[in-house]
Design a protein around this motif. Structure first.
Motif: not given
Length: 474
Positions: A57-62, A235-239, A349-355
């Protein structure tokens, strides 16, 4: 050991040998597995210290996800600098670069509790420190005399001691949980303990890649347990996006004196570490000493790779020692094998879903892993100190440097009246300890009178490497 079908014994010792892709790619991924956890962990720790990243839920999580991405991308790019080379930059050896733990004691005080806004000052330090470190390639062989095992062992030990608190905090539930009933719960410690127990079991009762990847496999085991206990959210993986390129000046740049001084100093330490790793690779893989060009080229790549990472929001890189050991185990010296691993890192590293997937690892699971990793940093420092001739002079140098450095870490308010920049540098503990050790080692005479030192040490004066005091001095 290496499958001899890959090539002849002479080819396996040749850095320029190119194995078939069917062999090179799996061997390259092995290198990635050996360094993966250590590579992404500093980004998670820095984000946590700054106060962003934990909690979807943190706005800075990304931003934490982005930092994890950059850890992979620029570790891969810096590795390519080493294996392929650009002009004089790069050793053209199988050197794996990754995000450095060594800089954490400098980075954490710079960002502690300041949020994402503190990252601009951090990146300014990464950039200048990287450029400074890269320039050391011109003189690296001339400054090694100032960093004998007494100094380097102390520095590495202090790095580990500065970080062990982080491991305990994470295993107990993370900094945001401090003061809550959940902090230090049996559930948190059980999950962290699973990681530690599995890691130790694999490290000491298996061989080859199972042993080398013990921390990674321990984290996976802890992750599975946490998943079964309902501690994991996807949840964040899907987003997360499927693909994203590095963003220039993502956090901006701000040049602060404390960050610049700290990163430049640690750049010297990182350069010496890289020299040691290069020597280990040539001795272990090719049975020869490293050349001056290889040492200089490796230092250039180490520093300038870090500087470029800072421009895109990445953290400083250094050579990874665990991959030196992997080369000795596989017997494959080919730099092109490591190039395959570097490409894999960049693509991942260019796949945000990995991060985003990495960010689902509960902090307690990560805590179990970093307890092992940071403890090993301390152990590595102690191992380096075993090469020291523990005469009275060296005991005094070590005692004073450790007392002041560790003391300032434990009691930062003792220098609360210093200017902000100097206070940040002093309370890291690492910088004052290292400066004291280097200066005293250069200026003190080789011997100090027995009476003076025995008085200071209570008679516990060492007489040889690793020796206990003799009876006549007790």
């Amino acid at each position: 050991m290496a499958d001899i079908s890959i090539g002849t014994a002479e080819q396996l010792r040749d850095p320029n040998f190119t194995p078939p892709l069917t062999k090179a790619v799996p061997l390259g991924i092995q290198h990635v597995l050996a360094m993966f956890v250590s590579n992404v962990t500093p980004a998670i720790i820095v984000a946590g210290a700054a106060g962003f990243g934990f909690g979807s839920n943190s706005p800075d999580f990304p931003e934490m996800i982005y930092m994890i991405q950059m850890s992979m991308v620029f570790a891969g790019i810096a590795t390519l600098f080493q294996t392929i080379g650009v002009g004089p930059m790069g050793a053209r050896l199988p050197i794996v670069q990754g995000t450095s733990f060594a800089f954490l004691p400098i980075m954490i005080p710079l960002v502690a509790g300041k949020g994402v806004d503190a990252m601009a000052g951090l990146m300014g330090g990464v950039l200048i420190g990287g450029l400074f470190q890269g320039s050391l390639g011109l003189i690296i062989n001339k400054i090694r005399f100032a960093l004998p095992p007494l100094v380097t062992g102390l520095i590495v030990t202090m790095i580990g001691l500065a970080l062990v608190r982080v491991g305990i905090q994470y295993a107990a539930g993370g900094v945001p949980a401090i003061g809550t009933p959940e902090y230090g719960s049996l559930q948190n410690w059980f999950v962290a303990s699973v990681v530690i127990v599995v890691t130790l079991g694999l490290k000491f009762f298996t061989r080859g890649m199972m042993s080398i990847s013990a921390v990674l496999l321990g984290l996976i085991a802890g992750y599975v347990v946490a998943l079964l206990m309902g501690m994991v959210s996807f949840g964040n993986v899907a987003n997360a996006a499927v693909f994203a390129l590095p963003d220039p000046l993502h956090f901006g740049l701000d040049f602060q004196l404390a960050a610049i001084v700290g990163f430049c100093f640690m750049g010297v330490v990182s350069a010496i570490e890289t020299v040691g790793d290069v020597s280990g690779i040539t001795k272990g893989g090719a049975s020869r000493e490293a050349t001056g060009e290889e040492l200089a080229g490796a230092t250039y790549a180490d520093g300038f790779g870090s500087a470029i990472a800072g421009l895109f929001g990445g953290l400083p890189n250094t050579s990874f020692s665990q991959n030196v050991g992997l080369i000795a185990i596989t017997g494959v010296m080919s730099r092109h094998v490591v190039t395959c691993g570097a490409v894999f890192l960049i693509v991942a590293g260019m796949v945000p879903k990995v991060g985003a997937a990495i960010s689902t690892v509960p902090i307690e699971v990560l805590g179990g892993g970093v307890i092992v990793m940071f403890g090993m940093v301390v152990a590595a420092g102690v191992s380096m100190l075993s090469d020291v001739n523990w005469n009275r002079r060296n005991m005094v140098i070590f005692a004073i440097a450790l007392s002041i450095g560790l003391g300032l870490q434990l009691e930062p308010d003792g220098v609360q009246h210093l200017p902000d920049t100097l206070r940040v540098l002093m309370t890291s503990g690492l910088l004052p300890a290292a400066v004291i050790a280097i200066v005293l080692n250069l200026v003190l005479p080789d011997e100090i009178a027995d009476e003076a030192t025995d008085e200071v040490s209570g008679g516990m004066a060492g007489h040889a490497r690793g020796s206990l005091p003799k009876d006549d001095h007790v």
